[in-house]
Design an enzyme around this catalytic site. Structure first.
Site, mmCIF file in Angstrom:
data_model
loop_
_atom_site.group_PDB
_atom_site.id
_atom_site.type_symbol
_atom_site.label_atom_id
_atom_site.label_comp_id
_atom_site.label_asym_id
_atom_site.label_seq_id
_atom_site.Cartn_x
_atom_site.Cartn_y
_atom_site.Cartn_z
ATOM 1 N N ASP A 104 0.785 -1.254 0.000
ATOM 2 C CA ASP A 104 0.000 0.000 0.000
ATOM 3 C C ASP A 104 0.813 1.299 0.000
ATOM 4 O OD1 ASP A 104 -1.928 -1.940 0.237
ATOM 5 O OD2 ASP A 104 -2.958 -1.056 1.939
ATOM 6 N N LYS A 148 -6.149 -5.092 -3.635
ATOM 7 C CA LYS A 148 -6.747 -5.802 -2.502
ATOM 8 C C LYS A 148 -7.969 -5.079 -1.949
ATOM 9 C CE LYS A 148 -3.719 -4.254 1.310
ATOM 10 N NZ LYS A 148 -4.608 -3.244 1.808
ATOM 11 N N CYS A 175 -2.416 -2.931 7.385
ATOM 12 C CA CYS A 175 -2.280 -3.775 6.193
ATOM 13 C C CYS A 175 -0.972 -4.559 6.152
ATOM 14 C CB CYS A 175 -2.476 -2.933 4.937
ATOM 15 S SG CYS A 175 -4.185 -2.341 4.808
#
Ligand code: ZN
Length: 194
Positions: free
Chosen positions: A23, A106, A139
């Site tokens: 991310d 995702k 995450c």
């Protein structure tokens, strides 16, 4: 304060390893992003050095991208972020993926949940993951934990991950060391692909 052990150096076989960049998208890493993590830009040079090493050693590089619909229920928790196809969902300029890198879009915190990540790693014979990115206790931790539950070996360099506060940062590293039996390495500079 959470305690955990830290390695100064770690040699990792290039064969069977992969790097996962979690991310590192504009919404989290760019100051104009919707959910800016103030410590995330500091990790960019370290992640860039890790990617350089990995590519030279022929280690595959995977990126995850948080990737939400306009009305994603996660926005009730975090506000609107990483909307599919927007600037905020793009990987930051400094870490732009190269040819051959794999991008995984995702749906939630865990990069394995509802994605082809596990399948693609297995096709490449990957058993060991160096995980970097943000947010450390969200995450990154969910992806590293999900990898460990699938019996991948997990390595996390401290200068490659960032959180919203120090407590969350150390909590994440402790979980990786203690709960998931991963390796916490002080810096990407201590990791050698051999
Ligand atoms: Zn999200």
């Amino acid at each position: 304060m959470a305690e955990y052990s830290v390695k100064d150096r770690l040699e990792i076989p290039a064969k069977g390893s992969a790097v996962i960049v979690v991310d590192m998208q504009n919404d989290f890493v760019h100051p104009n992003g919707a959910l800016f993590v103030p410590d995330a830009p500091k990790t960019v040079p370290a992640i860039a050095r890790l990617l350089d090493k990995a590519r030279k050693a022929g280690v595959p590089v995977f990126y995850t991208q948080d990737w939400h619909d306009e009305d994603d229920p996660e926005f009730a928790i975090w506000g609107r972020h990483a909307v599919a196809g927007t600037w905020g969902a793009e990987i930051v300029e400094e870490l732009k993926p190269r040819k051959g890198d794999v991008l995984i879009k995702k749906l939630r915190y865990d990069g394995f949940y509802g994605t082809s990540l596990d399948h693609l790693l297995r096709l490449k014979g990957v058993k060991r993951l160096v995980v970097v990115g943000t947010v450390a206790n969200i995450c990154v931790l969910h992806t590293a934990g999900s990898a460990a539950l699938r019996w991948y070996e997990v390595v996390v360099p401290m200068d490659g991950v960032s959180a919203l506060n120090e407590g969350d940062y150390h909590f994440a590293l402790r979980q990786i060391d203690f709960l998931y039996r991963g390796s916490v390495v002080r810096s990407v500079d201590g990791i050698e692909f051999v």
